[in-house]
Scaffold this motif. Sequence first.
Motif, short mmCIF file in Angstrom:
data_model
loop_
_atom_site.label_atom_id
_atom_site.label_comp_id
_atom_site.label_asym_id
_atom_site.label_seq_id
_atom_site.Cartn_x
_atom_site.Cartn_y
_atom_site.Cartn_z
N VAL A 83 0.84 -1.20 0.00
CA VAL A 83 0.00 0.00 0.00
C VAL A 83 0.87 1.26 0.00
O VAL A 83 0.65 2.20 -0.77
CB VAL A 83 -0.95 0.00 1.22
CG1 VAL A 83 -1.59 1.38 1.40
CG2 VAL A 83 -2.04 -1.05 1.06
N SER A 84 1.88 1.23 0.87
CA SER A 84 2.79 2.39 0.95
C SER A 84 3.51 2.62 -0.37
O SER A 84 3.61 3.76 -0.86
CB SER A 84 3.81 2.17 2.07
OG SER A 84 3.17 2.08 3.33
N SER A 86 2.58 1.58 -3.36
CA SER A 86 1.62 1.97 -4.42
C SER A 86 1.19 3.41 -4.26
O SER A 86 1.01 4.13 -5.25
CB SER A 86 0.39 1.04 -4.36
OG SER A 86 0.76 -0.29 -4.62
N LYS A 87 1.01 3.85 -3.01
CA LYS A 87 0.65 5.25 -2.77
C LYS A 87 1.77 6.18 -3.22
O LYS A 87 1.52 7.22 -3.84
CB LYS A 87 0.36 5.46 -1.28
CG LYS A 87 -1.02 4.99 -0.84
CD LYS A 87 -1.24 5.32 0.63
CE LYS A 87 -2.66 4.94 1.05
NZ LYS A 87 -2.91 5.25 2.48
N GLN A 91 1.55 8.94 -6.09
CA GLN A 91 1.89 10.34 -5.83
C GLN A 91 2.90 10.87 -6.85
O GLN A 91 2.79 12.01 -7.33
CB GLN A 91 2.47 10.49 -4.42
CG GLN A 91 1.42 10.43 -3.31
CD GLN A 91 0.44 11.58 -3.40
OE1 GLN A 91 -0.74 11.39 -3.73
NE2 GLN A 91 0.91 12.79 -3.15
N LYS A 147 -3.91 3.89 -8.63
CA LYS A 147 -4.94 4.18 -7.63
C LYS A 147 -5.81 2.94 -7.38
O LYS A 147 -6.19 2.64 -6.25
CB LYS A 147 -5.81 5.34 -8.11
CG LYS A 147 -6.78 5.87 -7.06
CD LYS A 147 -7.49 7.11 -7.57
CE LYS A 147 -8.46 7.64 -6.52
NZ LYS A 147 -9.52 6.68 -6.18
N VAL A 150 -3.92 0.62 -5.17
CA VAL A 150 -3.95 1.08 -3.78
C VAL A 150 -5.28 0.67 -3.13
O VAL A 150 -5.30 0.15 -2.00
CB VAL A 150 -3.78 2.62 -3.70
CG1 VAL A 150 -4.05 3.10 -2.27
CG2 VAL A 150 -2.37 3.01 -4.12
N ASP A 151 -6.38 0.87 -3.85
CA ASP A 151 -7.70 0.51 -3.32
C ASP A 151 -7.80 -1.00 -3.07
O ASP A 151 -8.36 -1.45 -2.07
CB ASP A 151 -8.80 0.94 -4.28
CG ASP A 151 -8.92 2.46 -4.37
OD1 ASP A 151 -8.43 3.14 -3.45
OD2 ASP A 151 -9.47 2.95 -5.38
N ASN A 154 -5.67 -1.95 -0.08
CA ASN A 154 -6.34 -1.48 1.14
C ASN A 154 -7.49 -2.41 1.54
O ASN A 154 -7.69 -2.69 2.73
CB ASN A 154 -6.87 -0.06 0.95
CG ASN A 154 -5.83 1.00 1.29
OD1 ASN A 154 -5.02 0.80 2.20
ND2 ASN A 154 -5.84 2.11 0.57
#
Length: 255
Positions: A83-84, A86-87, A91, A147, A150-151, A154
């Motif tokens: 997650v980190s 991918s975020k 970004q 994105k 990430v979803d 999560n």
Amino acid sequence: MSKQLKIQVLLSAIDKASAPLKSALNNAKALSENITNLKGNLQKLNKLQTKVGNFTKAKQEIEQATQALEKHRLKQKELSEKVSASKAFAQNLKHSIRTEELALSKLTEKQLNARHYGKGNLSQLNTDVAEARQRLEQLNKQYDVAKSRVDSFNAKLKQEGKAIRESRIERIRQYQQFRQLRTVLKESGIDIKNLAQHETAMSEKIKLTNDQLDKQKSKLEKLNAIKIRKEQHLKTVDGFKNFSSRLQNIGARSM
């Protein structure tokens, strides 16, 4: 031999005939009591063996729950890292998109100036604008994918968190059951440190008790068969006994 003497001899024979039946009845009663006691002991041993089995099963379940919990924790850690990452990637893409949008805005402005005022190479500017738009379109697609990842991560991370909570609750329940079974075994004189030895000894006791029970049942069946024969014989003797009573009465009247 007088009639009175004959009657006494007959009565003596009747008593001798009934003695084996009385003995068989007493032996049958003793065997029945012994069988009842053996069944009681066997029932206690089987219950204790079941408790030992439940304790072993509870111990294995705790180990499995601990392994499952550790597996979920590792998965949670792995997903958190994904997650980190991918975020961070999303970004970076967002920053690249903004940079590309700014560059495209400047190129578009130059393109308009070239078209209306003849400033600059319009053909080259048209090419540059088209390429910038293409790059921006690709960046936006990449951002959408990032994105979405990430979803997805999560959602999986949330599932792992739920699984960890459920595993903890289950392990607590299993540990409580484990402690209860350990107390029961301790009260029964079983040391869980030497559980394998106790299980072996218990299995041997159960086998020995079953063997004794089978032998006692076999003896009782044979004894019951003897008792039936003695009872049938005694019925015949009882006929003689009734006859002897009549003779005794006759003898008494003739005296």
